[in-house]
Design a protein around this motif. Structure first.
Motif, PDB file in Angstrom:
ATOM      1  N   GLY A  64       0.826  -1.210   0.000  1.00 31.74           N
ATOM      2  CA  GLY A  64       0.000   0.000   0.000  1.00 31.74           C
ATOM      3  C   GLY A  64       0.857   1.256   0.000  1.00 31.74           C
ATOM      4  O   GLY A  64       1.759   1.422  -0.820  1.00 31.74           O
ATOM      5  N   PHE A  65       0.629   2.134   0.971  1.00 29.74           N
ATOM      6  CA  PHE A  65       1.359   3.388   1.058  1.00 29.74           C
ATOM      7  C   PHE A  65       2.553   3.299   2.001  1.00 29.74           C
ATOM      8  O   PHE A  65       3.177   4.315   2.302  1.00 29.74           O
ATOM      9  N   ILE A 129      -6.842  -1.337  -0.481  1.00 32.79           N
ATOM     10  CA  ILE A 129      -6.108  -0.158  -0.022  1.00 32.79           C
ATOM     11  C   ILE A 129      -6.424   0.123   1.443  1.00 32.79           C
ATOM     12  O   ILE A 129      -5.530   0.426   2.240  1.00 32.79           O
ATOM     13  N   ALA A 132      -4.599  -2.369   3.569  1.00 32.90           N
ATOM     14  CA  ALA A 132      -3.163  -2.090   3.612  1.00 32.90           C
ATOM     15  C   ALA A 132      -2.854  -0.890   4.499  1.00 32.90           C
ATOM     16  O   ALA A 132      -1.843  -0.868   5.205  1.00 32.90           O
ATOM     17  N   ILE A 133      -3.719   0.126   4.479  1.00 35.56           N
ATOM     18  CA  ILE A 133      -3.515   1.306   5.328  1.00 35.56           C
ATOM     19  C   ILE A 133      -3.689   0.950   6.806  1.00 35.56           C
ATOM     20  O   ILE A 133      -2.892   1.349   7.661  1.00 35.56           O
ATOM     21  N   HIS A 224       2.940  -1.662  -3.953  1.00 33.60           N
ATOM     22  CA  HIS A 224       1.905  -0.983  -4.728  1.00 33.60           C
ATOM     23  C   HIS A 224       0.591  -1.130  -3.976  1.00 33.60           C
ATOM     24  O   HIS A 224       0.492  -1.901  -3.021  1.00 33.60           O
ATOM     25  N   VAL A 225      -0.445  -0.392  -4.421  1.00 36.35           N
ATOM     26  CA  VAL A 225      -1.728  -0.447  -3.720  1.00 36.35           C
ATOM     27  C   VAL A 225      -2.648  -1.525  -4.283  1.00 36.35           C
ATOM     28  O   VAL A 225      -3.660  -1.860  -3.665  1.00 36.35           O
ATOM     29  N   TYR A 226      -2.325  -2.061  -5.459  1.00 32.41           N
ATOM     30  CA  TYR A 226      -3.122  -3.144  -6.041  1.00 32.41           C
ATOM     31  C   TYR A 226      -2.245  -3.926  -7.011  1.00 32.41           C
ATOM     32  O   TYR A 226      -1.119  -3.526  -7.325  1.00 32.41           O
TER      33      TYR A 226
END
Length: 267
Positions: A64-65, A129, A132-133, A224-226
């Motif tokens: 994710g980030f 996302i 993941a956050i 990555h986010v996806y």
């Protein structure tokens, strides 16, 4: 890489082969022996070691980030609000067009399809996302990753051609106002709205099938986010140059032709 006599016996399943007492490791999988082996034995050993060094990846970890410096909850709430507004706003458009007889026109009918593509893209990407956050990463199975990539890329292609259909509808309304209602009957609307979906979800397979055949060795962390093409290419231990060229050649007309058509119909 040092192998014991027992491990070497497992790797070399043939009898009457002398096992050296000292093994000297090199940087890769090739092993140099003080005692000479013939070429067939060495090639057999190298193939076996190559298989041993590869681990089949069954799941991926989406970063994710990354590290949000303690702002995980804040970003989670922000993205959750954006996600809910996006889904609810597009659902509202679809419901209004369906229940309001004053909006039963081709333009709004195509707008419903465009809103539905936004819902598919949002629900396909944003939940991962958010996970993941909140947890600093999101685990996804290999099959789930391929399915996510398929629906994301297929819906993007569908959206591009839906915009072309909407521009053609406006072209007919402006250039043929007297014949517009007779041309854009229900069958015409269904055909124009169906072919972008068919084209997007089937033509997309030309890129998905080669990607699904990638070999992934050990590393399963996607920064990555996806699940997208380029992060998967970086992780793959296969030769991805042909797939990269194929996707590039396919994607060019997919995006250039609709853009050119939209510009031409509005000019």
């Amino acid at each position: 890489m040092n192998l014991s006599k027992t491990e070497l016996l497992v790797c070399l399943p043939f009898t009457n082969l002398p096992i050296p007492d000292i093994l000297i490791s090199s940087g890769g999988s090739t092993i140099t022996y003080k005692q000479h082996f013939n070429t067939w034995h060495i090639n057999r050993l190298n193939v076996t070691l190559s298989v041993m060094n590869q681990t089949k990846v069954t799941e991926f970890i989406l970063l994710g980030f990354g590290n949000l410096q303690g702002f995980n909850i804040l970003f989670f709430i922000l993205f959750l609000i954006i996600f809910l507004f996006t889904v609810m706003g597009n659902l509202l458009i679809i419901v209004l067009v369906l229940v309001n007889s004053k909006l039963q026109f081709p333009m709004y009918y195509f707008l419903c399809h465009l809103s539905f593509t936004d819902i598919v893209i949002s629900t396909n990407i944003v939940p991962n996302i958010l996970g993941a956050i909140l947890y600093g990463g999101k685990t996804m199975t290999y099959i789930g990753c391929i399915i996510q990539f398929y629906f994301f890329s297929g819906t993007i292609i569908t959206e591009c051609f839906l915009l072309s259909v909407m521009s053609y509808d406006r072209y007919l309304a402006i250039c043929n106002p007297l014949r517009y209602s007779s041309i854009t009957n229900l069958n015409f609307q269904n055909c124009l709205s169906l072919w972008p979906w068919l084209f997007g979800l089937t033509f997309n397979l030309t890129g998905i099938i080669p990607v699904s055949k990638f070999n992934f060795c050990n590393d399963n962390i996607i920064d990555h986010v996806y699940c997208d093409l380029f992060p998967l290419q970086k992780l793959s231990c296969s030769d991805t140059s042909f797939v990269e060229l194929e996707v590039f050649l396919i994607s060019m007309p997919i995006f250039i032709l609709p853009c050119g058509f939209i510009i031409g119909t509005y000019s």
